[in-house]
Design a protein around this motif. Structure first.
Motif, short mmCIF file in Angstrom:
data_model
loop_
_atom_site.label_atom_id
_atom_site.label_comp_id
_atom_site.label_asym_id
_atom_site.label_seq_id
_atom_site.Cartn_x
_atom_site.Cartn_y
_atom_site.Cartn_z
N GLN A 102 -8.72 -1.00 5.58
CA GLN A 102 -9.65 -1.76 4.40
C GLN A 102 -8.88 -3.13 3.96
OE1 GLN A 102 -10.05 0.85 1.29
NE2 GLN A 102 -11.71 1.87 2.16
N GLN A 150 -6.05 9.19 4.39
CA GLN A 150 -6.34 8.11 3.19
C GLN A 150 -5.53 6.69 3.50
OE1 GLN A 150 -5.95 10.30 -0.60
NE2 GLN A 150 -7.10 11.96 0.31
N ARG A 190 -6.82 2.77 3.89
CA ARG A 190 -6.61 1.85 2.63
C ARG A 190 -5.83 0.69 3.53
NH1 ARG A 190 -6.39 -1.71 0.23
NH2 ARG A 190 -5.44 -2.12 -1.69
N ILE A 242 0.85 -1.16 -0.06
CA ILE A 242 0.00 -0.01 -0.05
C ILE A 242 0.80 1.24 0.15
CG2 ILE A 242 -1.55 1.34 1.56
CD1 ILE A 242 -2.79 -1.47 2.38
#
Length: 149
Positions: A111, A104, A108, A26
């Motif tokens: 998630q 953000q 992510r 990520i």
């Protein structure tokens, strides 16, 4: 140490490595080096930190921190402000843009981990929560023991 404890240690290592790899992917997607995350995390936790304090907290060389901070300031992620009590000292703060982008990235990551744990049944998840709480408590006890020395 028992075979069960040895197995637990190995599983914790594997899970840690696996989650670290997910996070690394990520960060790569967002073109964020791990050092950026470590530095901005420290600045977020302690607004007004100095470069010297960052070096001590992260374990990186002061020269490495200075260079990274300079780059982050160019990107507009870190704001440098002179300490009003000591004009020689520069304090570091996160910009709103950095806060937004890091939020953000954190979402992510959350998630991605949620996707991983979604494969567990509710019963297994609940059992793991209890086990992890016990490990957290054991960590606290171990840290307290070190502090008492």
């Amino acid at each position: 140490m028992s075979h069960t404890h040895d197995m637990l240690i190995e599983l914790l290592r594997e899970v840690n490595r696996g989650l670290a790899e997910q996070i690394k992917k990520i960060l790569t997607e967002h073109q964020l080096p791990l050092t950026t995350i470590m530095i901005t995390g420290q600045v977020k936790r302690k607004p007004g930190v100095t470069v010297s304090e960052l070096a001590r907290r992260t374990g990186f060389a002061k020269s490495h921190i200075s260079k990274a901070v300079k780059e982050l300031a160019k990107k507009g992620w870190i704001q440098k402000k002179t300490d009003p009590a000591d004009q020689r000292r520069v304090r570091l703060f996160l910009s709103e843009d950095a806060e937004d982008q890091l939020a953000q990235v954190r979402e992510r990551i959350r998630q991605q981990i949620a996707e991983v744990v979604s494969h567990l049944s509710e019963d297994k998840a609940a059992a793991m929560i209890e086990g992890l709480k016990e490990i957290r408590a054991a960590l606290e006890i171990t840290e307290q023991g070190k502090d008492d020395r």
